[in-house]
Design an enzyme around this catalytic site. Structure first.
Site, PDB file in Angstrom:
ATOM      1  N   GLY A   1      36.078  41.129  41.140  1.00 38.80           N
ATOM      2  CA  GLY A   1      35.502  42.467  41.113  1.00 38.80           C
ATOM      3  C   GLY A   1      34.162  42.506  40.409  1.00 38.80           C
ATOM      4  CG  ASP A   2      32.026  46.106  40.600  1.00 43.93           C
ATOM      5  OD1 ASP A   2      31.479  45.484  41.524  1.00 43.93           O
ATOM      6  OD2 ASP A   2      32.449  47.266  40.718  1.00 43.93           O
TER       7      ASP A   2
ATOM      8  CD  GLU B   1      33.276  37.546  32.130  1.00 49.76           C
ATOM      9  OE1 GLU B   1      33.484  36.324  32.280  1.00 49.76           O
ATOM     10  OE2 GLU B   1      34.086  38.313  31.569  1.00 49.76           O
TER      11      GLU B   1
END
Length: 97
Positions: A37-38, A43
């Site tokens: 996901g986002d 990261e």
């Protein structure tokens, strides 16, 4: 997997993808694919920024929100997202520090 080959790196703790992405880029990877996901994408971007690399970043959205994927029209269907990662439909994106 649909022509996408390379080493699979898995994170075991929050923040670890930053280090893994940086190490992969410094190790010569020219394509980094963030699967998740986002938060995963965030990261990974941070790791690539640390590495100051020209590596290409692709994402295969598998998170719950997937705001980035929706915003940039990245397919949510896995096979289509892999094809996008392979460069069939690329799009430059700016990063602001």
């Amino acid at each position: 997997m649909l022509g996408l080959e390379g080493e699979t790196l898995l994170s075991e703790r929050p923040g670890q993808l930053i280090d893994l992405a940086e190490q992969a880029a410094r190790g010569g990877a020219d394509l980094i694919v963030a699967v998740g996901g986002d938060g995963t994408l965030n990261e990974t971007v941070n790791g690539l920024m640390r590495a100051q690399t020209d590596a290409v970043l692709a994402t295969i959205p598998l998170g719950t929100g997937m705001d980035f994927g929706r915003t940039y029209g990245i397919p949510s269907r896995f096979d289509d997202a892999v094809r996008t990662a392979l460069g069939e439909h690329t799009r430059p994106t700016s990063i602001v520090r």
